[in-house]
Enzyme design. Sequence first.
Site, PDB file in Angstrom:
ATOM      1  N   ASP A   1     -24.567  51.706  -1.541  1.00  0.00           N
ATOM      2  CA  ASP A   1     -23.440  52.916  -1.037  1.00  0.00           C
ATOM      3  C   ASP A   1     -22.470  51.860  -2.544  1.00  0.00           C
ATOM      4  OD1 ASP A   1     -22.332  55.368  -0.260  1.00  0.00           O
ATOM      5  OD2 ASP A   1     -21.086  53.551   0.314  1.00  0.00           O
TER       6      ASP A   1
ATOM      7  N   GLU B   1     -17.572  51.295  -2.802  1.00  0.00           N
ATOM      8  CA  GLU B   1     -16.954  52.399  -2.267  1.00  0.00           C
ATOM      9  C   GLU B   1     -15.525  51.106  -3.577  1.00  0.00           C
ATOM     10  OE1 GLU B   1     -15.585  53.866   0.420  1.00  0.00           O
ATOM     11  OE2 GLU B   1     -18.007  53.666   1.121  1.00  0.00           O
TER      12      GLU B   1
ATOM     13  N   HIS C   1     -17.593  55.115   5.485  1.00  0.00           N
ATOM     14  CA  HIS C   1     -17.224  55.012   4.469  1.00  0.00           C
ATOM     15  C   HIS C   1     -17.277  53.774   4.533  1.00  0.00           C
ATOM     16  CE1 HIS C   1     -15.840  58.855   2.923  1.00  0.00           C
ATOM     17  NE2 HIS C   1     -15.250  59.544   4.517  1.00  0.00           N
TER      18      HIS C   1
ATOM     19  N   ASP D   1     -22.809  53.275   5.233  1.00  0.00           N
ATOM     20  CA  ASP D   1     -23.421  54.502   4.673  1.00  0.00           C
ATOM     21  C   ASP D   1     -24.676  54.806   3.661  1.00  0.00           C
ATOM     22  OD1 ASP D   1     -20.894  55.179   5.589  1.00  0.00           O
ATOM     23  OD2 ASP D   1     -20.286  55.875   3.174  1.00  0.00           O
TER      24      ASP D   1
END
Length: 589
Positions: A27, A29, A168, A173
Amino acid sequence: MSTITVGQLSLDALDEPLHATTFVVVDLETTGSTSASDSITEIGAVKIRAGEVLGEFATLVDPGVPITPFVSVLTGITDRMVSTAPSIATVLPAFLEFAAGAVLVAHNAPFDVGFLKAACVRHDHPWPHPQVVDTAVLARRVLTRDEVPNCKLGTLAGFFTATTTPNHRALADARATVDVLHGLIGRLGTLGVHSLPELRGFTSRVTDAQRRKRHLADPLPHSPGVYVFADSTGSPLYVGTSKDLRSRVRQYFVASETRTRMGEMVGLAESVDSIVCAHALEAQVRELRLITSLKPRYNRRSKNGDRTVWLKLTREVFPRLSVVREVRSDGAHYFGPLRSTSQAEQVRDAIHDAVPLRQCTDRLLPGKPVRGACALAEIGRCHAPCEDRVDPAGYAELVARVVRAWQADVSELIEPLRHRLDQLAADQRYEDAAAVRDRIATLVRSCARMQSLGTLTRIAELVAARPDGGGGWELAVIRRGRLVGSEVAPRGVAPMPIVSSLVATAEAIPDTSDSATMATVEESEILLRWLQEPGVRLVATSDPWASPARGAARLRSWLASAEGARRSADPFADRRRLPVSHQPTRSTA
């Protein structure tokens, strides 16, 4: 950045091939949603095999650009947190080594994989082309709407009772996605999916019943046109278009057709009819007309219906703006088409900000006041015809100003809004300024659309030709914004005799000034896009095709910069670049 070993999860229900597969669940960001211009701020990944977590990878990344307040609020990652973090140039080789040889798993994988690919391109690292599994796609295939309302990671984590709640942040995540993957694999096992090829192929799985219907495509030609799926009663299920009818329809019966609703539709289909068209433009227009008339249950457009709305200046001594859904031959002025009621209301509010038209719904007559003036009159936002503060002639000038802006010179509406934006900037009223900026953008965009469509729908007849890529020409006859004839002039054949024949046999359009009723807005927009494509030539036209010299089209560059300002949460970035008072320029097709 660290790698640790943790406990074991059980996947005993799976057979050996999936037990032997190593997955890296990742994952990211980022600073935004576009891999071409935004950057990674955090990477989190979990390596698993046979239900056991083999290791984790987690690091913040210095994106090299400021993180917007919106992203900081969403993720909790701030500029200060990444100020001492390594750059992606340092982190990327380490992550690629961590994920080497594994199957990459992500929720909404195109997003994460897209950013990783973009980072590899920027820093000259070869993309290893791993196999990719998207848990969002798997969830859409496995779960029903009765089980989960959507396939967002938070929803799936709750459904499968994940041990980590998505927040998030990349590693959290990724851990939640691991539990979602395990839950989905468990469900897939009951459906006979036990190996990696079966797992990846499940998203494009085709039933035997679908394969047995491949013969429905056999009678169709390899030509451009429209196809119509129908059920056993002959009721239309789905309408589509293609440059090659047979090849496209065959895709519905093989693994390349992955949409769940289309699989359901094919299961009900018993026949496929086709309409051969001269070229792709005619096919697009016929598809649109068939969807509008037949309303097939599997076409999303038919479910939405006609959402076009208009702003109308009512036929009264003191007109007001009203949101309506159709244009009538009543002599009133109409502004549009607009895409939704909310857009119409935003345009109406912008006009009210610029011109003090009345907003009440009372029936007003000169010399017959109906009540005391409202608060809008007291603050100068209305000329209060209800109290005879303005006569019909003075009010008519306000109405004329609005009509002129609609049809030709949008600056008459933008100038007051620009002054208001400047004042809000001086007062540091940021939220109010952003609202005014967005109203200006909506007004400009809507005027540009109206004026562009108007230039086409006012032309009684226009003949255009587009190269077909093989030395010939695609021909189209357009009357009042409606396609009335289409043909192809093959290579080596003189096109003008074909044009003459096409014009003589084209659909007749009533000779009326009410061009708005000759074609749907969507059809006129399809034709307008086609006419503006490179290589298209005007063969003949009964009227000049020209945009207003001071029309809204001249502000398209400002619209692009205003959209950038909106995304960056800067309401004032482009207010001084709004070209309201510069010399007019003529724009022709």
